[in-house]
Design an enzyme around this catalytic site. Structure first.
Site, PDB file in Angstrom:
ATOM      1  N   GLY A  88       0.865  -1.179   0.000  1.00  0.00           N
ATOM      2  CA  GLY A  88       0.000   0.000   0.000  1.00  0.00           C
ATOM      3  C   GLY A  88       0.901   1.227   0.000  1.00  0.00           C
ATOM      4  N   ALA A  89       0.630   2.146  -0.937  1.00  0.00           N
ATOM      5  CA  ALA A  89       1.558   3.265  -1.153  1.00  0.00           C
ATOM      6  C   ALA A  89       1.912   4.045   0.122  1.00  0.00           C
ATOM      7  CB  ALA A  89       0.983   4.177  -2.232  1.00  0.00           C
ATOM      8  N   ASP A 114      -1.084   4.809  -6.643  1.00  0.00           N
ATOM      9  CA  ASP A 114       0.331   4.669  -6.306  1.00  0.00           C
ATOM     10  C   ASP A 114       1.149   5.828  -6.847  1.00  0.00           C
ATOM     11  OD1 ASP A 114      -0.832   1.775  -6.268  1.00  0.00           O
ATOM     12  OD2 ASP A 114       0.958   1.814  -5.006  1.00  0.00           O
TER      13      ASP A 114
HETATM   14  O1  MRU Z   1       0.891  -3.889  -4.534  1.00  0.00           O
HETATM   15  P1  MRU Z   1       0.214  -3.125  -3.440  1.00  0.00           P
HETATM   16  O2  MRU Z   1      -0.672  -3.961  -2.578  1.00  0.00           O
HETATM   17  O3  MRU Z   1       1.190  -2.295  -2.630  1.00  0.00           O
HETATM   18  O4  MRU Z   1      -0.709  -2.135  -4.219  1.00  0.00           O
HETATM   19  C1  MRU Z   1      -1.508  -1.228  -3.498  1.00  0.00           C
HETATM   20  C2  MRU Z   1      -2.392  -0.433  -4.359  1.00  0.00           C
HETATM   21  O5  MRU Z   1      -2.350  -0.456  -5.565  1.00  0.00           O
HETATM   22  C3  MRU Z   1      -3.275   0.508  -3.641  1.00  0.00           C
HETATM   23  O6  MRU Z   1      -4.493   0.642  -4.319  1.00  0.00           O
HETATM   24  C4  MRU Z   1      -2.561   1.855  -3.601  1.00  0.00           C
HETATM   25  O7  MRU Z   1      -1.276   1.693  -3.059  1.00  0.00           O
HETATM   26  C5  MRU Z   1      -3.279   2.831  -2.813  1.00  0.00           C
HETATM   27  S1  MRU Z   1      -3.137   2.449  -1.098  1.00  0.00           S
HETATM   28  C6  MRU Z   1      -3.977   3.600  -0.232  1.00  0.00           C
END
Ligand code: MRU
Length: 348
Positions: free
Chosen positions: A49-50, A238
């Site tokens: 998650g970003a 992201d």
């Molecule tokens: O690969 P991840 O689980 O890190 O991807 C996360 C996402 O794509 C989320 O939608 C994004 O980071 C937004 S988190 C608030």
């Protein structure tokens, strides 16, 4: 709305991360002792998650300086570059680490940096709660302008809640907030192959909050939208670039195109730390390609022929033309044009 889920804990100088790979069946914490541990945890998606990988970046830099109190600025910058490489697409990691480097540049004694980075990491997480709340309130106002005050059916993709942000959440934060005001009728959580952030993590959060929902497979979105089962879609980000193009979990772009076809409002919800105004269009965003075994196997078991090959781009770029609006802590960005993106994001 204050969740009991703690993806990061820091108690008596011990940093622990909830191992999100094991959710929802096991809640296991891993101790992070070094910058290398943090880098590995980000790469292997113990933490994801970003915003959360951004915060883990700050903790990683704090651990570096804890173990290298006599490091020079050059060594600190090298460590920062190493940690930024852990995952390329989410800009939050670079955003937070670059701020650690700015703090280091102002420091005459590097060993004074450790407590400062610790309190910076904590305050960044606390501040995000307030920002997430502002985003949720903006989303609420927008939905009232379309649908009045009735409870709504919302679709979301990936996981954008506490597990992705450490606090309330972005797109899923909107859902939690609306639920606290009795404005959620039903949620559809896209499973999100291959890592299953929707079925494993979003559903886990929705169950904890007792929010009525169904998990759907990605391919079901057109069925639901065509049959008017969804009032609005909320997704996270992201990296959002100057023209509003948005990198998010693979499948988000497809969903936005289907939403546009059926006239369902599609929103991106993300903090300003997810914007990268150095890039003018989404074509310039580096897309992370992950290991094919995430697709070919479930846990250690092959679910495809062992000789099969799989291509595993982890993110895609949603065209700004398919986004109804982008919601950040400074408000709603609509239209998603470069002028408007800059005006809202750079508003002090
Ligand atoms: O690969 P991840 O689980 O890190 O991807 C996360 C996402 O794509 C989320 O939608 C994004 O980071 C937004 S988190 C608030």
């Amino acid at each position: 709305m204050i969740s009991s889920i703690r993806p990061i804990t820091f108690d008596q100088e011990i940093l622990k991360l909830l191992d999100q790979r094991l959710l929802p069946s096991e809640e296991v914490y891993l101790t992070m002792k070094s910058i290398e541990d943090c880098s590995r945890a980000i790469q292997e998606m113990v933490v994801r998650g970003a915003p959360l990988i951004g915060f883990t970046g700050i903790w990683g830099m704090a651990l570096f300086i804890k173990h290298n109190p006599k490091a020079t600025l050059e060594q600190f910058v090298r460590a920062a570059d190493y940690l930024k490489d852990a995952r390329p697409t989410a800009v939050n990691l670079a955003f937070e680490i670059d701020r650690c480097v700015e703090m280091a540049r102002l420091e005459t004694h590097m060993n004074a940096l450790y407590p400062k980075l610790i309190s910076h990491a904590k305050s960044e997480m606390n501040n995000l709660y307030e920002k997430n709340l502002l985003m949720a309130q903006t989303a609420e106002t927008e939905l009232i302008s379309i649908y009045g005050d009735r409870p709504l059916n919302i679709m979301t993709i990936c996981n954008t809640g506490v597990l992705a942000c450490g606090v309330l959440g972005t797109a899923l934060g909107v859902v939690s907030y609306l639920h606290s005001k009795n404005k959620i009728k039903h949620v559809y959580a896209s499973e999100t192959r291959p890592y299953l952030q929707g079925s494993r993590l979003t559903s886990f959060e929705l169950l904890k909050e007792k929010i009525p929902h169904h998990i759907i497979v990605e391919g079901a979105s057109s069925y639901l939208l065509k049959n008017k089962m969804v009032d609005a879609i909320f997704a996270g980000a992201d990296r959002i670039v100057e023209n509003g193009d948005t990198a998010n979990k693979i499948g988000t772009s497809t969903l936005s195109i289907v939403a546009k076809h059926y006239g369902v409002p599609f929103y991106i919800v993300a903090p300003i730390s997810s914007f990268d105004l150095n890039l003018d269009t989404g074509d310039k965003i580096e897309i992370e390609l992950r290991n094919q075994n995430e697709i070919l196997k479930y846990k250690d078991q092959f679910i495809s022929h062992p000789d099969a090959l799989a291509l595993n781009p982890s993110f895609d770029v949603t065209d700004h033309k398919c986004i109804t609006g982008i919601i950040c802590e400074n408000g709603l960005i609509r239209p998603t044009s470069p002028e408007h993106v800059r005006r809202v994001v750079e508003k002090r």
